[in-house]
Design a protein around this motif. Structure first.
Motif, PDB file in Angstrom:
ATOM      1  N   THR A 177      69.859 -68.078  73.705  1.00 50.39           N
ATOM      2  CA  THR A 177      69.199 -66.882  73.180  1.00 50.39           C
ATOM      3  C   THR A 177      68.007 -66.468  74.030  1.00 50.39           C
ATOM      4  O   THR A 177      67.424 -65.412  73.812  1.00 50.39           O
ATOM      5  N   GLY A 178      67.651 -67.316  74.982  1.00 50.71           N
ATOM      6  CA  GLY A 178      66.544 -66.951  75.854  1.00 50.71           C
ATOM      7  C   GLY A 178      65.218 -67.543  75.419  1.00 50.71           C
ATOM      8  O   GLY A 178      64.203 -67.330  76.063  1.00 50.71           O
ATOM      9  N   PHE A 179      65.219 -68.283  74.308  1.00 47.91           N
ATOM     10  CA  PHE A 179      63.954 -68.842  73.826  1.00 47.91           C
ATOM     11  C   PHE A 179      63.812 -70.312  74.204  1.00 47.91           C
ATOM     12  O   PHE A 179      62.961 -70.680  74.982  1.00 47.91           O
ATOM     13  N   ASP A 180      64.674 -71.123  73.637  1.00 48.50           N
ATOM     14  CA  ASP A 180      64.495 -72.558  73.771  1.00 48.50           C
ATOM     15  C   ASP A 180      65.739 -73.148  74.433  1.00 48.50           C
ATOM     16  O   ASP A 180      66.836 -73.052  73.889  1.00 48.50           O
ATOM     17  N   ILE A 207      81.625 -51.126  74.699  1.00 44.05           N
ATOM     18  CA  ILE A 207      80.377 -50.694  75.361  1.00 44.05           C
ATOM     19  C   ILE A 207      80.358 -51.195  76.803  1.00 44.05           C
ATOM     20  O   ILE A 207      79.954 -50.481  77.723  1.00 44.05           O
ATOM     21  N   TYR A 239      67.052 -45.790  82.499  1.00 44.38           N
ATOM     22  CA  TYR A 239      66.309 -46.254  81.320  1.00 44.38           C
ATOM     23  C   TYR A 239      65.231 -45.249  80.924  1.00 44.38           C
ATOM     24  O   TYR A 239      65.062 -44.937  79.750  1.00 44.38           O
ATOM     25  N   GLU A 251      75.212 -45.250  79.721  1.00 47.60           N
ATOM     26  CA  GLU A 251      75.026 -46.713  79.762  1.00 47.60           C
ATOM     27  C   GLU A 251      75.616 -47.249  81.060  1.00 47.60           C
ATOM     28  O   GLU A 251      76.748 -46.929  81.414  1.00 47.60           O
ATOM     29  N   TYR A 293      70.246 -55.536  80.102  1.00 43.71           N
ATOM     30  CA  TYR A 293      68.891 -55.582  79.537  1.00 43.71           C
ATOM     31  C   TYR A 293      68.953 -55.625  78.008  1.00 43.71           C
ATOM     32  O   TYR A 293      68.261 -56.417  77.371  1.00 43.71           O
ATOM     33  N   GLU A 294      69.798 -54.783  77.445  1.00 40.89           N
ATOM     34  CA  GLU A 294      69.907 -54.745  75.979  1.00 40.89           C
ATOM     35  C   GLU A 294      70.402 -56.090  75.447  1.00 40.89           C
ATOM     36  O   GLU A 294      69.854 -56.629  74.483  1.00 40.89           O
ATOM     37  N   GLY A 314      70.258 -59.040  76.862  1.00 42.53           N
ATOM     38  CA  GLY A 314      69.343 -60.144  77.109  1.00 42.53           C
ATOM     39  C   GLY A 314      68.065 -60.071  76.299  1.00 42.53           C
ATOM     40  O   GLY A 314      67.607 -61.080  75.759  1.00 42.53           O
ATOM     41  N   PHE A 315      67.494 -58.874  76.200  1.00 48.81           N
ATOM     42  CA  PHE A 315      66.148 -58.796  75.651  1.00 48.81           C
ATOM     43  C   PHE A 315      66.066 -58.123  74.289  1.00 48.81           C
ATOM     44  O   PHE A 315      65.050 -58.211  73.635  1.00 48.81           O
ATOM     45  N   LEU A 372      69.126 -58.007  72.073  1.00 52.94           N
ATOM     46  CA  LEU A 372      70.052 -58.733  71.204  1.00 52.94           C
ATOM     47  C   LEU A 372      69.957 -60.251  71.401  1.00 52.94           C
ATOM     48  O   LEU A 372      70.679 -61.007  70.768  1.00 52.94           O
ATOM     49  N   ASN A 373      69.072 -60.660  72.283  1.00 48.79           N
ATOM     50  CA  ASN A 373      68.849 -62.097  72.530  1.00 48.79           C
ATOM     51  C   ASN A 373      70.127 -62.845  72.893  1.00 48.79           C
ATOM     52  O   ASN A 373      70.297 -64.001  72.538  1.00 48.79           O
ATOM     53  N   MET A 391      71.461 -64.026  75.957  1.00 47.12           N
ATOM     54  CA  MET A 391      71.275 -64.270  77.390  1.00 47.12           C
ATOM     55  C   MET A 391      72.583 -64.664  78.075  1.00 47.12           C
ATOM     56  O   MET A 391      72.778 -64.411  79.260  1.00 47.12           O
ATOM     57  N   LYS A 405      59.336 -62.621  75.395  1.00 49.83           N
ATOM     58  CA  LYS A 405      60.333 -63.690  75.566  1.00 49.83           C
ATOM     59  C   LYS A 405      60.058 -64.484  76.835  1.00 49.83           C
ATOM     60  O   LYS A 405      60.170 -65.711  76.844  1.00 49.83           O
ATOM     61  N   SER A 442      63.597 -69.350  66.759  1.00 51.45           N
ATOM     62  CA  SER A 442      63.569 -69.812  68.153  1.00 51.45           C
ATOM     63  C   SER A 442      62.806 -71.124  68.337  1.00 51.45           C
ATOM     64  O   SER A 442      62.929 -71.768  69.375  1.00 51.45           O
ATOM     65  N   LYS A 476      59.713 -71.188  68.699  1.00 49.40           N
ATOM     66  CA  LYS A 476      58.559 -70.847  69.539  1.00 49.40           C
ATOM     67  C   LYS A 476      57.378 -70.335  68.723  1.00 49.40           C
ATOM     68  O   LYS A 476      56.318 -70.070  69.282  1.00 49.40           O
ATOM     69  N   PRO A 509      71.420 -58.306  64.518  1.00 46.64           N
ATOM     70  CA  PRO A 509      71.162 -57.460  65.680  1.00 46.64           C
ATOM     71  C   PRO A 509      72.355 -56.630  66.173  1.00 46.64           C
ATOM     72  O   PRO A 509      72.200 -55.429  66.420  1.00 46.64           O
TER      73      PRO A 509
END
Lengths: 307, 405
Positions: free
Chosen positions: A58-61, A81, A251, A263, A270-271, A273-274, A276-277, A279, B74, B100, B102, B374
């Motif tokens: 998800t890009g966090f942990d 899409i 953008y 699109e 970008y959408e 990854g950042f 909709l989380n 990654m 993030k 997360s 975090k 989401p």
């Protein structure tokens, strides 16, 4: 000063190394600093993206990462899409490459004349290249605004429209508007490259063609253009790569809309990854972009082999 | 010679040291995207009071544009260098963030020296039994209208959908657009759907139930809400070109310039910004997005601003103190001074402005404007762009919602 004293120079250790080491090892030692930088800035990040594209990160942990195999790629194939963004990216890339080359070459031919003021013209035409794409996007957004936009005011003044046209809010026009803004910004760059190429067209060939009675367009077609093939291939490749990774102008001008009509792969990446989380999906999109860019480079090499 | 140099250097240091202001031992980085409206003034007042009470701590406010906010946050969280205090989104991204690992758990923090946050606001920021953010204030979304333009045409704020269509027709006939709405950045289009859902789902349960998976996303109430927006678009209720305009720039400009007589969505967060831009050129007020005859006009709303602290943050104690400053008595007074509604019970000043009283009244029956899944939220925003483009209706929208789920 000759090379001999330099060759004789060096500490005993270096001289011993030179005697014992194979030429390959010496080359590797010399290339090592560059290889380290390349690995750190390119190879490892690209490899990380490839690995991430098979995960559910998800890009966090990083500890929460899960292995998905080819699921992200399979998902892309059925994602409407993604298919839209893929098609738009190809349309954008082909359109901007063709237009940039045509306009760039045309402008280069224009400034290559001995007419008065061409130096000034070159500077003016190159000026947009120096602007940030974000600024260009904002500028064109203002110009294409439905109410109060410069273009609508001009068309209204000429009596060509009676209702405002929302260029960026209408799926029929939005992609074309973004393409035009991009060509406006980067045509000057292509012009400079073609202009440099035109300086290398031998005068003797042009004079010989003239003696043979060739007209201006025949000289262009049979002498100038073939002499520019290598420049053209480089310019086209740069345009293709630039088109594939386009993000900022799109953008700023449309956010990829309306209804995904503008699109492209980078905005969708970008959408994912950042916003909709996802990654993993974003990385799969990045891999698709990398493959497309490598494919374009390979195609260029193949075409050049036959020129 | 050496002695002379030493004396000179010593003097330089002494002079330099005297000339420099005292440096705070700790600097708290504070990230927010709300640089519009009067939030800047709320932040500035809190920073000033906090720094006066904590001379050894400085607060550095950074306004990160909303479009870039989550990207930067993030990256900062993943790199282990998050700001000491940061705003978190109220939309569908919050749950991922809360899950997360975090964010610092806030239940213990909020139990110590904070006002009693409203239960509904606490529920919003609770995941798996833990509170992950401080909900600072609440908002309600309504339609702003130009009172002078309405008066000139003898129009009254509409209370039903039919009246809204009639008002828009009268405005269009007079050469003025109806509701200015910017859906280029998508979220405002979603809000028109949430506004209609308050009427197509009188229970208010279907949205949370769909998020929980017990109601399907192609439910008739969701489809009907999409259809109602499509009907309003077709009836010319909205200014044309919604998809080409940003929510708070081009579309707000239409309203401020008088080209549109209405503007949506307007919450507490933007009222100060509208006042600044209108600058007294005309009077404006608010009414909820109306529904059918016989229904009670119902606004949408939720938490406006919420703040989190990083998990294991070295400055979390000081950061929590700053949040206490935002929510103490003076903090609440500052929020109310700028028309913001604290997310805890407060005594409203008797001399509160009519606009503020309107916000408070609307808050009593405001309904949710959040989808927590989401991909479904993304599908809603895309589908609404299609509706504003005149190329979609409710069925296409809810098919996409169901597929995204």
């Amino acid at each position: 000063m000759t090379a001999a004293p330099l060759a004789a120079a060096g500490t005993p250790m270096v001289r011993r190394f030179r005697r014992r080491a194979s030429p390959g090892a010496v080359g590797l030692a010399l290339a090592a600093p560059t290889l380290c930088i390349f690995a750190g800035l390119v190879a490892i990040p690209v490899a990380s993206v490839v690995v991430t594209s098979f995960t559910s990160w998800t890009g966090f942990d990083i500890s929460g990462i899960g292995w998905l195999g080819i699921e992200n790629y399979a998902g892309l194939l059925t994602d409407p899409i993604f298919l839209k963004a893929f098609a738009n990216t190809l349309i954008f890339t082909v359109a901007t490459t063709v237009l940039l080359n045509a306009v760039g070459l045309g402008l280069a031919l224009l400034v290559n004349t001995r007419a008065h003021g061409t130096a000034f013209l070159k500077a003016v035409l190159f000026l947009p290249v120096l602007l940030s794409p974000v600024i260009v996007g904002l500028m064109w957004s203002g110009l294409l605004r439905g109410v109060g936009g410069g273009l609508n005011q001009l068309l209204g003044f000429l009596g060509l429209i009676h209702q405002p046209v929302f260029w960026l809010g209408d799926g029929r026009f939005a992609l074309a508007a973004v393409i035009i803004a991009t060509v406006w910004q980067f045509a000057g760059y292509d012009m400079i490259l073609y202009y440099a190429g035109l300086q290398n067209v031998p005068d003797t060939l042009l004079e010989a063609a003239e003696l043979d009675g060739a007209r201006a367009w025949e000289k262009f077609l049979h002498v100038v253009l073939p002499a520019l093939y290598h420049v053209m291939s480089v310019v086209a490749l740069l345009n293709v790569i630039g088109g594939l990774r386009i993000f900022d102008i799109v953008y700023v001008m449309t956010r990829g809309g309306p209804s995904r009509s503008t699109e492209v792969l980078a905005t969708y990446m970008y959408e994912q990854g950042f916003q909709l989380n996802a990654m993993g999906v974003a990385s799969a999109l990045a891999v698709v972009l990398i493959v497309l860019a490598i494919g374009a480079s390979a195609l260029r090499l193949r075409v050049l082999r036959h020129v | 010679m050496k002695l002379t140099k030493a004396i000179l250097l010593g003097a330089l240091f002494a002079v330099g040291g005297a000339a420099l202001p005292a440096q705070a031992a700790t600097t708290l980085e504070y990230w927010t995207w709300n640089n519009e409206g009067d939030y800047v003034k709320v932040d500035a007042a809190a920073v000033q009071r906090f720094e006066a009470a904590h001379p050894d701590v400085a607060v550095e406010v950074t306004y990160v544009p909303y479009a870039d906010y989550m990207t930067k946050l993030k990256a900062a969280l993943a790199a282990g260098q998050p700001p000491a205090i940061f705003q978190v989104p109220w939309d569908s991204g919050f749950r991922d963030l809360a899950a997360s690992g975090k964010l610092a758990p806030m239940s213990g923090v909020l139990a110590n020296g904070f006002p009693a946050i409203n239960q509904s606001a606490k529920d919003f920021v609770t995941l798996d039994g833990e509170i992950w953010a401080l909900p600072l204030d609440l908002n309600t979304l309504q339609i702003a209208y130009n009172k002078d333009a309405f008066a000139k045409l003898g129009l009254a704020p509409p209370t039903t959908t039919d009246e809204l269509k009639a008002v828009a027709n009268a405005l269009n006939d007079a050469g003025t657009f109806g509701i200015a709405l910017g859906t280029k950045d998508k979220w405002a289009g979603g809000d028109t759907w949430f506004a209609q859902l308050t009427y197509t789902d009188p229970t208010g349960r279907k949205l949370p139930d769909a998020d929980a998976g017990t109601v399907k996303w192609d439910d008739a109430a969701f489809t009907a809400a999409g259809d109602r927006v499509a009907d309003l678009v077709a009836a010319g209720v909205f200014a044309p070109g919604a998809n080409s305009m940003g929510a708070f720039n081009e579309s707000l400009d239409l309203f401020v310039s008088g080209a549109s007589a209405m503007f949506y969505p307007v919450g507490n967060f933007i009222s100060g910004g509208i006042n600044d831009k209108v600058a007294g050129a005309f009077q404006w007020d608010l009414f909820p997005f109306p529904g059918d005859a016989g229904t009670t006009p119902t606004p949408t709303g939720g938490i406006a601003r919420m703040f989190a602290l990083p998990a294991g943050g070295a400055s979390n104690d000081a950061a929590a103190d700053f949040l206490r400053t935002l929510t103490d008595e003076d903090g609440a007074a500052t929020l109310m001074q700028y028309n913001f509604i604290p997310s805890w019970p407060v005594d409203v000043p008797a001399d509160a402005s009519p606009l503020y009283k309107n916000f408070l009244a609307a808050q009593t029956n405001a309904r949710s404007r959040t989808i927590y899944t989401p991909p479904v939220n993304a599908a809603l925003l895309d589908g609404m762009q299609a509706i504003f483009d005149g190329r979609g209706r409710g069925a296409e929208l809810t098919d996409a919602l169901a597929a995204a789920h």
